[in-house]
Design a protein around this motif. Sequence first.
Motif, PDB file in Angstrom:
ATOM      1  N   HIS A 277      10.950  -0.660   5.089  1.00 44.95           N
ATOM      2  CA  HIS A 277      10.223  -0.168   3.899  1.00 44.95           C
ATOM      3  C   HIS A 277       9.151   1.343   4.461  1.00 44.95           C
ATOM      4  N   TRP A 278       8.398   1.593   5.167  1.00 50.15           N
ATOM      5  CA  TRP A 278       7.932   2.763   5.762  1.00 50.15           C
ATOM      6  C   TRP A 278       9.072   3.702   5.595  1.00 50.15           C
ATOM      7  N   ARG A 279      10.319   3.275   6.428  1.00 51.37           N
ATOM      8  CA  ARG A 279      11.320   4.400   6.543  1.00 51.37           C
ATOM      9  C   ARG A 279      11.866   4.681   4.445  1.00 51.37           C
ATOM     10  N   ALA A 280      11.857   4.254   3.518  1.00 50.94           N
ATOM     11  CA  ALA A 280      12.432   4.270   2.409  1.00 50.94           C
ATOM     12  C   ALA A 280      11.284   4.376   1.547  1.00 50.94           C
ATOM     13  N   THR A 281       9.885   4.783   2.398  1.00 55.60           N
ATOM     14  CA  THR A 281       9.264   5.337   1.261  1.00 55.60           C
ATOM     15  C   THR A 281       8.141   6.386   1.702  1.00 55.60           C
ATOM     16  N   LEU A 282       8.226   6.913   2.867  1.00 54.66           N
ATOM     17  CA  LEU A 282       6.782   7.850   3.375  1.00 54.66           C
ATOM     18  C   LEU A 282       8.727   8.785   4.094  1.00 54.66           C
ATOM     19  N   PRO A 283       7.817   9.782   3.410  1.00 47.92           N
ATOM     20  CA  PRO A 283       8.212  11.346   3.772  1.00 47.92           C
ATOM     21  C   PRO A 283       9.142  11.462   5.120  1.00 47.92           C
ATOM     22  N   ALA A 284      10.047  12.252   4.993  1.00 50.03           N
ATOM     23  CA  ALA A 284      10.086  11.902   6.421  1.00 50.03           C
ATOM     24  C   ALA A 284      10.206  12.972   7.392  1.00 50.03           C
ATOM     25  N   ASP A 285       9.245  13.732   6.809  1.00 53.77           N
ATOM     26  CA  ASP A 285       8.342  14.917   8.184  1.00 53.77           C
ATOM     27  C   ASP A 285       7.104  14.676   8.097  1.00 53.77           C
ATOM     28  N   ARG A 286       7.032  13.295   8.416  1.00 50.07           N
ATOM     29  CA  ARG A 286       5.389  12.619   7.933  1.00 50.07           C
ATOM     30  C   ARG A 286       5.967  11.726   8.387  1.00 50.07           C
ATOM     31  N   PHE A 287       6.760  10.617   8.372  1.00 48.13           N
ATOM     32  CA  PHE A 287       7.023   9.341   9.438  1.00 48.13           C
ATOM     33  C   PHE A 287       8.342   9.603   9.999  1.00 48.13           C
ATOM     34  N   THR A 288       8.345   9.142  11.143  1.00 46.77           N
ATOM     35  CA  THR A 288       9.885   9.223  12.127  1.00 46.77           C
ATOM     36  C   THR A 288       9.354   8.159  13.065  1.00 46.77           C
ATOM     37  N   GLU A 289      10.647   7.780  13.294  1.00 49.65           N
ATOM     38  CA  GLU A 289      11.074   6.060  14.436  1.00 49.65           C
ATOM     39  C   GLU A 289      11.714   6.830  15.601  1.00 49.65           C
ATOM     40  N   VAL A 290      11.248   6.794  16.671  1.00 44.79           N
ATOM     41  CA  VAL A 290      11.785   7.027  17.990  1.00 44.79           C
ATOM     42  C   VAL A 290      12.271   6.201  18.890  1.00 44.79           C
TER      43      VAL A 290
ATOM     44  N   GLY B 246       1.019   3.306   5.146  1.00 52.57           N
ATOM     45  CA  GLY B 246       0.561   4.024   3.848  1.00 52.57           C
ATOM     46  C   GLY B 246      -0.122   4.662   3.484  1.00 52.57           C
ATOM     47  N   LEU B 247      -1.281   3.917   3.597  1.00 51.30           N
ATOM     48  CA  LEU B 247      -2.544   3.942   3.227  1.00 51.30           C
ATOM     49  C   LEU B 247      -3.404   5.690   4.511  1.00 51.30           C
ATOM     50  N   ILE B 248      -2.554   5.760   5.064  1.00 51.52           N
ATOM     51  CA  ILE B 248      -3.213   6.169   6.047  1.00 51.52           C
ATOM     52  C   ILE B 248      -2.472   8.165   5.052  1.00 51.52           C
ATOM     53  N   HIS B 249      -1.186   7.669   4.954  1.00 51.86           N
ATOM     54  CA  HIS B 249      -0.172   9.183   3.922  1.00 51.86           C
ATOM     55  C   HIS B 249      -1.189   8.998   3.598  1.00 51.86           C
ATOM     56  N   ARG B 250      -1.223   8.684   2.035  1.00 50.78           N
ATOM     57  CA  ARG B 250      -2.387   8.956   1.126  1.00 50.78           C
ATOM     58  C   ARG B 250      -3.485   9.115   1.650  1.00 50.78           C
ATOM     59  N   ALA B 251      -4.344   9.160   2.899  1.00 53.06           N
ATOM     60  CA  ALA B 251      -5.656   9.168   2.951  1.00 53.06           C
ATOM     61  C   ALA B 251      -5.571  10.706   3.424  1.00 53.06           C
ATOM     62  N   LEU B 252      -4.209  10.990   4.192  1.00 51.83           N
ATOM     63  CA  LEU B 252      -4.118  12.107   5.405  1.00 51.83           C
ATOM     64  C   LEU B 252      -2.287  12.514   5.056  1.00 51.83           C
TER      65      LEU B 252
ATOM     66  N   THR C  85       0.724  -1.534  -0.109  1.00 47.32           N
ATOM     67  CA  THR C  85       0.201  -0.257  -0.160  1.00 47.32           C
ATOM     68  C   THR C  85       0.818   1.815  -0.196  1.00 47.32           C
ATOM     69  N   ALA C  86       1.711   1.043  -0.105  1.00 44.50           N
ATOM     70  CA  ALA C  86       2.944   1.944   0.036  1.00 44.50           C
ATOM     71  C   ALA C  86       2.599   3.560  -1.266  1.00 44.50           C
ATOM     72  N   PRO C  87       2.396   4.289  -0.501  1.00 40.52           N
ATOM     73  CA  PRO C  87       1.825   5.679  -1.672  1.00 40.52           C
ATOM     74  C   PRO C  87       3.328   6.125  -2.783  1.00 40.52           C
ATOM     75  N   ALA C  88       2.365   6.099  -4.026  1.00 42.82           N
ATOM     76  CA  ALA C  88       3.776   6.561  -4.766  1.00 42.82           C
ATOM     77  C   ALA C  88       4.319   8.518  -4.457  1.00 42.82           C
ATOM     78  N   THR C  89       5.274   8.344  -5.718  1.00 42.15           N
ATOM     79  CA  THR C  89       6.328   9.660  -4.925  1.00 42.15           C
ATOM     80  C   THR C  89       5.000  10.743  -4.945  1.00 42.15           C
ATOM     81  N   ALA C  90       4.309  11.092  -5.964  1.00 39.52           N
ATOM     82  CA  ALA C  90       3.623  12.393  -5.849  1.00 39.52           C
ATOM     83  C   ALA C  90       2.912  12.525  -4.456  1.00 39.52           C
ATOM     84  N   ARG C  91       2.375  13.810  -3.923  1.00 39.22           N
ATOM     85  CA  ARG C  91       2.244  13.973  -3.284  1.00 39.22           C
ATOM     86  C   ARG C  91       1.452  15.353  -3.140  1.00 39.22           C
ATOM     87  N   ARG C  92      -0.020  15.000  -2.613  1.00 45.89           N
ATOM     88  CA  ARG C  92      -0.579  16.266  -2.291  1.00 45.89           C
ATOM     89  C   ARG C  92      -0.777  17.012  -0.743  1.00 45.89           C
TER      90      ARG C  92
END
Length: 539
Positions: free
Chosen positions: A403-416, A344-350, A235-242
């Motif tokens: 996988h999320w680290r590689a495919t989601l934007p760093a300003d929207r997905f972070t690890e702690v 992945g779905l969360i980032h595409r939805a929001l 479900t990883a998002p495409a590179t385009a971002r809205r």
Amino acid sequence: MDLLNRDAGLARAWFILAMIAADHDRFDRAAELLRRAAALDPADARTLAHLGRALIALNQQAEAIDAAEGAAALTPGDPLTLDTIGVVFSRAGLHARAVPFFEAAAKARPDNAAFLYNLAASRQFSGDFAGAEAAYAACLALEPGHYRAWSSRVALSRQTPGANHAAKLEALFAQPSADADRALHIGHALAKTFEDLGQPEAALGWLVRAKAAKRDAAAHDPARDEALFAAAARTAPATARRRSSSDLPVFVVGLPRTGTTLVDRIISSHPQAASAGELTNFALIAKRAAHTPSNLVLDPETLDAAGRLDLASVGEAYVESLAALRGDARRLVDKMPLNVFYAGLIHRALPDARIVCLRRDPMDACLANYRQLFATAFSYYAYGYDLEHVGRYYLGFDRLVAHWRATLPADRFTEVAYEDIVADQEGETRRLLDFCGLDFDPACLAFHENAAPVATASSVQVRQPLYASSIGRWRRYGAGLDPLRRVLEAGGLTLDPLRSMELERHGEGCREDAHHPHPGGSGRPGRSGSCGSHRQGGA
């Protein structure tokens, strides 16, 4: 139905039909029938209370709360209605609101163990641990074999050589019973006891015995977990971002017992943030949009179908579902660990939502999951009955997060990392707040002073300052964890006990002395998510 055909004004008959529907988990039908009954007799608090109960089971939280408040306004006196109102509030996460109704029910029927149990759980989640202890003790005085009360009571405080219940618990465990849940709860209480007494090998032995019957009944297949992780990755998002219409949500995800509640409390201690607890809203909305026929909210088929959707409407529906919870908060924390599958779905939805993923030393994380008494019937946690299955689940989780680290934007997905919070609480707190778009506030360092209710496995721990007793816990168990270590190493992980030893010396970490208190747990969707607590009391 003949009676109803003769006189549709018989509200009591509609009520009885609704109770039959609810007993068969037909909560949609029950809600419909209860609305008919309420229209005919709007002064019946019992009908409104049970309407709230049906609606909370359908995850219609705002409507359920309204129904419960309507019932409360009618000042009912019968204990079952009072208890039902409390159940609705508690399942909506409003534990402080629930307590007076449970207290009134228990006062009216002091011989009802179920009412006392519900009272104890809401007191515990509200931070009244002395009151919770008293109510659990009263419950057990009436019903000495109430195994949920035992596991919850033992979880409230550290057991000592001079103050523990080991003898009673061992006698209860030895009694013949085919109830796997009973063995699970009593065995977990014994494991917690012996760990507190400094006997980790004995504690591990009790965990194995506690889980044996549930493991056999669940017949868990790790291949199903692997298929689920693989479907999530697709479900990883495409590179385009809205841009999206809302940057309100902060999703805190990860494995259970790795610091998710801690991070939730840190962020929600900020004056411009709030916690929604563990919500199933996103999963349920995505499931409805996907229209898959399975009876599971989370399965590969549903993830694949959701991945083919235009998810903007899912995001809008999710934000709308938060309306009753947000107040005036700029950020609302949804702390559902299982949302890691939906990242992945969360980032595409929001696209403007933040996702914070907790990490922890693999051995400590796996042990914490094995020690966990999950308060839910969800099959997604069945891996926790077998130590090697826990290891395989961790490997799947680790791959998915990479996988999320590689495919989601760093300003929207972070690890702690939990250990990093322990080592540098202020630095990691500042980083978290900056990630969430919030200015630093010192209240976030005093998260343990946050008086908001906590209905998760960490309801006791997060009311205490940070300290390091849980870091490197796995090293105390010796050879008993060798099967887990072999699974993790075979999966390509390099385990580093020296790092956990250094962190343990560095600072004080969040206490993890208690197992999940597990007060009940319906396994049905609700605000308390994987930690649903209260059960309907008996008459």
